[in-house]
Design a protein around this motif. Structure first.
Motif, PDB file in Angstrom:
ATOM      1  N   GLU A  86       0.774  -1.318   0.009  1.00 10.57           N
ATOM      2  CA  GLU A  86      -0.024  -0.082   0.040  1.00 10.57           C
ATOM      3  C   GLU A  86       0.751   1.154  -0.017  1.00 10.57           C
ATOM      4  O   GLU A  86       0.259   2.240  -0.101  1.00 10.57           O
ATOM      5  N   LEU A  89       3.484   4.440  -4.157  1.00 18.59           N
ATOM      6  CA  LEU A  89       2.460   5.094  -4.595  1.00 18.59           C
ATOM      7  C   LEU A  89       2.724   5.475  -6.122  1.00 18.59           C
ATOM      8  O   LEU A  89       1.819   5.955  -6.831  1.00 18.59           O
ATOM      9  N   GLU A 107      -0.007  -3.720 -10.750  1.00 19.14           N
ATOM     10  CA  GLU A 107      -0.977  -3.097 -10.239  1.00 19.14           C
ATOM     11  C   GLU A 107      -2.112  -3.778  -9.380  1.00 19.14           C
ATOM     12  O   GLU A 107      -2.373  -3.241  -8.338  1.00 19.14           O
ATOM     13  N   LYS A 112      -2.505   1.136  -4.929  1.00 15.54           N
ATOM     14  CA  LYS A 112      -2.378   2.420  -4.957  1.00 15.54           C
ATOM     15  C   LYS A 112      -1.335   3.057  -5.879  1.00 15.54           C
ATOM     16  O   LYS A 112      -1.151   4.485  -5.887  1.00 15.54           O
TER      17      LYS A 112
END
Length: 175
Positions: A86, A89, A107, A112
């Protein structure tokens, strides 16, 4: 060497901690024709963080599978006990089709993560399009290469006749 390696990894882990981070992967070919994958990371925060070269790996091939594996292996270097999926980014790459395919596969694991094409690569694609429209520029570059780069005798004559004048720069299409 292994002690220095481990100390460096601990230092990187201390900087990154639990993220969030951005990742960039680029590949190149070394002098022996091997594919080398380079992974750069940095922490995403309000302060400007220095990018860190995390790893350089010899890739057996340069395709979406090897890039995705390099990405995952690199995340395991930062977070060996529990990859912080997570906290990844941003992923910056060129726009090569195999990179896009690797991003699409990653992905799923990194929900995220946003993919960005490197600005330099995007501008290069624009320059390539412009270059295709102006064929005279290609002819000029080819002619300069023939005159100087492919004719050592001409270089020697030029240097002897004009010792205080430097040779023209090597014509590089990408510039």
């Amino acid at each position: 060497v292994s002690t220095i390696y481990e100390e460096t990894l601990l230092k990187i882990r201390g900087i990154i901690q639990n993220g969030p981070i951005w990742v960039s992967i680029g590949e190149s070919i070394d002098i022996e024709g091997r594919y080398i994958g380079n992974v750069i990371i940095s922490k995403l925060n309000s302060e400007l963080s220095e990018p860190i070269l995390l790893t350089c790996e010899n890739l057996e091939k340069c395709n979406h599978k090897t890039i995705a594996k390099l990405f995952n292996d690199s995340m395991s270097l930062i977070w060996p006990n529990n990859i912080q999926h997570e906290q990844v980014l941003l992923f910056v790459t060129d726009a090569a089709p195999y990179m896009i395919k690797a991003v699409n596969a990653l992905e799923v694991l990194y929900p995220k993560m946003i993919h960005l094409t490197c600005l330099a690569h995007a501008l290069h694609r624009v320059a390539e399009t412009v270059r295709c429209k102006y064929l005279d520029v290609d002819l000029l570059i080819l002619t300069i290469k023939r005159i100087f780069l492919k004719a050592p005798n001409r270089i020697e004559i030029f240097k002897n006749n004009y010792p205080n004048i430097s040779l023209p720069p090597d014509p590089i299409i990408t510039r």
